[in-house]
Design an enzyme around this catalytic site. Structure first.
Site, PDB file in Angstrom:
ATOM      1  N   ARG A 232       0.809  -0.942   0.025  1.00  0.00           N
ATOM      2  CA  ARG A 232       0.109   0.211  -0.124  1.00  0.00           C
ATOM      3  C   ARG A 232       0.795   1.321  -0.344  1.00  0.00           C
ATOM      4  NH1 ARG A 232      -3.736  -3.209  -1.237  1.00  0.00           N
ATOM      5  NH2 ARG A 232      -5.714  -3.240  -0.064  1.00  0.00           N
ATOM      6  N   GLU A 261      -5.211   7.625  -4.670  1.00  0.00           N
ATOM      7  CA  GLU A 261      -5.077   7.409  -6.399  1.00  0.00           C
ATOM      8  C   GLU A 261      -6.308   7.495  -6.696  1.00  0.00           C
ATOM      9  OE1 GLU A 261      -4.687   2.423  -5.496  1.00  0.00           O
ATOM     10  OE2 GLU A 261      -2.655   2.914  -5.009  1.00  0.00           O
ATOM     11  N   HIS A 280      -1.837   0.659  -9.218  1.00  0.00           N
ATOM     12  CA  HIS A 280      -2.519  -0.997  -8.387  1.00  0.00           C
ATOM     13  C   HIS A 280      -2.989  -1.256  -8.752  1.00  0.00           C
ATOM     14  CE1 HIS A 280      -4.063  -1.236  -4.125  1.00  0.00           C
ATOM     15  NE2 HIS A 280      -3.863  -1.851  -5.076  1.00  0.00           N
TER      16      HIS A 280
END
Length: 319
Positions: A232, A261, A280
């Site tokens: 993360r 994000e 991601h």
């Protein structure tokens, strides 16, 4: 074994979950599927829900969920579920721990190889039509540190060892594991990082791991060390990574996750040298949605029989 009533309606929340549940009528044993499309629908429907599949949830009063038995997370991270007060005792939470590990470990290996073989520079030279030599790194016999000893960390270590690297695992307990050549506790992280040629971050985001890799820790790395983060964004200091790339302290960094994000278009990381930034995506595989649905089906059946779900998590600990 306690037998409970059959759960006839399952709920999901979010666009990704809607895709996972599409056409799932037969897989779910004929249960009706209701997908909430926004926060208002979620909050309004929560009092009637018995099981929910989701990734991220709105901050709400979970005490209204009088009938809720199971929250099934479609990912391994628990940070998308952040209740402002403890969840009611009747609610079990399970994640999809391990389902994305093969894809994420492959991603980590690919990025380690790409950074070591100077692909970012090669791609820049190709785009500029420049014939310019770089100096790739030989990884055989190099030292890797994998921070996190879950399924992702263990599989990543196996891949790195297969190409001849020596791998140190860093985990909270410090317990030894055959997946690594040696294992350190998290209190030995500085010692491990100081000896590393390659660092792969694969820990969940918890209160203990937030800002685990600070600028001070990056300063202790060998000059030219390579960094890959598949955990993360909040685990590392992103601005410090950018500074270490620009100063040359880091030989390269591959980041798949970010504090915010999507990564804002004006973030300096976009222009950092020797970097590989991806949106991601390391978790993705073509069969992941089906695997999540299978886990959800199994856990619904376990809840109906009065059993704890597979991959049960402690929300207060974050895993």
């Amino acid at each position: 074994m306690i037998t409970t009533e059959r759960i006839e309606v399952v709920h999901g929340f979010g666009a990704y979950v809607a895709e996972a549940l599409e056409g799932s009528h037969d897989a779910l044993g004929g249960r009706r599927v209701v997908v909430w499309e926004n926060d208002d629908q979620f909050i309004a429907g929560l009092p009637d829900a018995k099981v929910i599949l989701g990734v991220r949830f709105p901050d709400c009063d979970w005490s209204a969920a009088k009938h809720l038995r199971l929250i099934q997370l479609a990912g391994s991270g628990v940070d998308g579920l952040a209740p402002t007060q403890p969840l009611p005792a009747n609610i079990e939470v399970a994640n999809s721990h391990g389902l994305s590990a093969p894809a994420m470990a492959e991603y980590a290996l690919a990025q380690v190889l790409a950074l070591a073989k100077r692909f970012p520079e090669a791609w820049e030279n190709q785009a500029a039509r420049k014939w310019r030599h770089t100096r790739p790194i030989r990884l055989a016999d190099a030292q890797a540190v994998v921070v996190g000893a879950g399924p992702v960390g263990q599989l990543t270590a196996a891949h790195l060892r297969a190409i001849g690297m020596t791998v140190t695992g860093v985990r909270r307990s410090g317990r030894t594991s055959t997946s690594f050549d040696q294992t350190f506790g998290v209190e030995q992280l500085d010692e491990a990082l100081a000896a590393a040629d390659v660092i792969v971050i694969a820990v969940p985001l918890t209160k203990e791991t937030r800002n685990l890799v600070t600028g001070d820790r990056l300063a202790k790395l060998k000059p030219g060390a390579l960094l890959v983060n598949v955990s993360r964004g909040g685990v590392i200091d992103q601005s410090a990574v950018g500074e270490a790339l620009r100063s040359g302290r880091l030989g390269g960094a591959a980041l798949d996750v970010f504090e915010v994000e999507p990564l804002p278009t004006d973030d300096p990381l976009w222009d950092s040298p020797r970097s590989l930034l991806t949106p991601h995506m390391s978790w993705y595989s073509e069969d992941y949605r089906r695997s999540v649905l299978d886990m959800f089906v199994i856990n619904i059946a376990r809840i109906e029989c009065g059993e704890s779900p597979l991959n049960r998590v402690d929300v207060t600990r974050g895993y």
